[in-house]
Design a protein around this motif. Structure first.
Motif, PDB file in Angstrom:
ATOM      1  N   UNK A 136       0.524  -1.214   0.173  1.00 46.45           N
ATOM      2  CA  UNK A 136       0.064   0.148  -0.404  1.00 46.45           C
ATOM      3  C   UNK A 136       0.533   1.333  -0.121  1.00 46.45           C
ATOM      4  N   UNK A 137       2.112   0.858   1.058  1.00 49.07           N
ATOM      5  CA  UNK A 137       3.120   2.726   1.043  1.00 49.07           C
ATOM      6  C   UNK A 137       3.549   3.096  -0.474  1.00 49.07           C
ATOM      7  N   UNK A 138       3.788   1.626  -1.063  1.00 46.31           N
ATOM      8  CA  UNK A 138       4.156   1.465  -2.429  1.00 46.31           C
ATOM      9  C   UNK A 138       3.940   2.609  -3.714  1.00 46.31           C
ATOM     10  N   UNK A 139       2.235   1.824  -3.359  1.00 41.95           N
ATOM     11  CA  UNK A 139       1.303   2.473  -4.436  1.00 41.95           C
ATOM     12  C   UNK A 139       1.026   3.260  -4.170  1.00 41.95           C
ATOM     13  N   UNK A 140       0.212   4.012  -2.647  1.00 44.93           N
ATOM     14  CA  UNK A 140       0.981   5.595  -2.219  1.00 44.93           C
ATOM     15  C   UNK A 140       2.168   6.819  -3.188  1.00 44.93           C
ATOM     16  N   UNK A 141       3.436   6.038  -3.142  1.00 49.17           N
ATOM     17  CA  UNK A 141       4.517   6.725  -3.538  1.00 49.17           C
ATOM     18  C   UNK A 141       4.420   6.387  -4.817  1.00 49.17           C
ATOM     19  N   UNK A 147       1.216  11.841  -9.502  1.00 46.61           N
ATOM     20  CA  UNK A 147       0.300  13.493  -9.496  1.00 46.61           C
ATOM     21  C   UNK A 147       1.739  14.197  -9.761  1.00 46.61           C
ATOM     22  N   UNK A 148       2.988  14.393  -9.005  1.00 38.81           N
ATOM     23  CA  UNK A 148       4.038  15.042  -9.065  1.00 38.81           C
ATOM     24  C   UNK A 148       4.361  14.939 -10.297  1.00 38.81           C
ATOM     25  N   UNK A 149       4.613  14.371 -11.044  1.00 43.32           N
ATOM     26  CA  UNK A 149       5.204  13.888 -12.886  1.00 43.32           C
ATOM     27  C   UNK A 149       4.162  14.928 -13.380  1.00 43.32           C
ATOM     28  N   UNK A 150       2.742  14.817 -13.053  1.00 42.45           N
ATOM     29  CA  UNK A 150       1.685  15.584 -13.892  1.00 42.45           C
ATOM     30  C   UNK A 150       1.991  16.989 -13.660  1.00 42.45           C
ATOM     31  N   UNK A 151       2.187  17.589 -12.371  1.00 35.27           N
ATOM     32  CA  UNK A 151       2.186  19.079 -11.622  1.00 35.27           C
ATOM     33  C   UNK A 151       3.468  19.475 -12.501  1.00 35.27           C
ATOM     34  N   UNK A 152       4.911  18.696 -13.309  1.00 37.46           N
ATOM     35  CA  UNK A 152       5.756  19.245 -13.554  1.00 37.46           C
ATOM     36  C   UNK A 152       5.611  19.452 -15.121  1.00 37.46           C
ATOM     37  N   UNK A 153       4.640  18.271 -15.637  1.00 37.15           N
ATOM     38  CA  UNK A 153       4.195  18.725 -17.269  1.00 37.15           C
ATOM     39  C   UNK A 153       3.511  19.905 -16.929  1.00 37.15           C
ATOM     40  N   UNK A 154       2.625  19.770 -15.918  1.00 38.74           N
ATOM     41  CA  UNK A 154       1.728  21.125 -16.203  1.00 38.74           C
ATOM     42  C   UNK A 154       2.557  22.468 -16.615  1.00 38.74           C
ATOM     43  N   UNK A 155       3.200  22.833 -15.310  1.00 37.18           N
ATOM     44  CA  UNK A 155       4.075  23.930 -15.245  1.00 37.18           C
ATOM     45  C   UNK A 155       5.024  23.574 -16.255  1.00 37.18           C
ATOM     46  N   UNK A 156       5.323  22.744 -16.569  1.00 36.76           N
ATOM     47  CA  UNK A 156       6.137  22.838 -18.041  1.00 36.76           C
ATOM     48  C   UNK A 156       8.162  22.947 -16.775  1.00 36.76           C
ATOM     49  N   UNK A 157       8.272  22.488 -16.004  1.00 37.10           N
ATOM     50  CA  UNK A 157       9.403  22.171 -15.455  1.00 37.10           C
ATOM     51  C   UNK A 157      10.134  20.849 -15.423  1.00 37.10           C
ATOM     52  N   UNK A 158      10.798  20.641 -16.220  1.00 30.51           N
ATOM     53  CA  UNK A 158      12.153  19.755 -16.240  1.00 30.51           C
ATOM     54  C   UNK A 158      12.917  19.512 -14.803  1.00 30.51           C
TER      55      UNK A 158
END
Length: 186
Positions: A136-141, A147-158
């Motif tokens: 469950x912790x692995x799944x949560x991570x 989600x973090x990858x989506x936010x980085x893409x959304x704000x065009x941050x690499x």
């Protein structure tokens, strides 16, 4: 029923009195008659038995003597069967004590094995619960990383690669400093 008896004198004449000492319960089981019972008996063969002789007497339910014979062979057979191989009351008591000790030891071992089995089952259940928690912790991570990858893409941050982390940081600092200087000139 077969009885062990002792021949006693009979004052009435013409017969004997038997003192019944034990009776056969089964093939290998006898019970003492306490106090011994007396039984009067007369026949042609009764006079051939001397006082004090041990005899085997087969007695009917009506207390009639069916047969009587010397117990000599029976006693010798008993001695050979039980006493020549060391079976004595002391030996039997020691065997009984030893058997009881074995029974107690086996009971304790069984209880110990049952306790160990219960402990192992509890540990297995605990490990299974920890495995589920870890999954469950692995799944949560993984979900948080997605989600973090989506936010980085959304704000065009690499994010810089770990291998190029030091070079990227130095280059990024130089660009930021140059951009800051250009903004002040204008």
């Amino acid at each position: 029923m077969l009885h062990l008896g002792e021949v006693q004198n009979n004052d009435n004449g013409g017969g004997i009195e038997l003192q019944l000492l034990a009776r056969q319960e089964s093939d290998d089981s006898w019970a003492l008659i306490n106090p011994p019972k007396s039984l009067s008996f007369s026949s042609n063969e009764a006079n051939s038995f001397n006082q004090g002789l041990l005899v085997l007497v087969d007695i009917s339910d009506n207390q009639d003597v069916l047969s009587i014979y010397s117990a000599k062979e029976w006693v010798l057979n008993f001695i050979q069967r039980y006493l020549t191989i060391g079976i004595t009351p002391i030996f039997l008591q020691e065997e009984l004590t030893r058997t009881e000790q074995w029974r107690q030891d086996l009971t304790l071992q069984s209880q110990d094995l049952t306790r160990q089995r219960a402990e192992m089952e509890a540990r297995r259940e605990n490990i299974q619960a920890l495995e589920i928690e870890l999954k469950l912790k692995e799944q949560h991570i993984e979900e948080r990383e997605a989600k973090l990858q989506e936010q980085l893409k959304k704000y065009n941050i690499t994010l810089p690669d770990e291998d190029a982390g030091e070079a990227g940081e130095a280059g990024g600092a130089g660009e930021a400093g140059g951009a800051g200087g250009a903004g002040e000139d204008g």
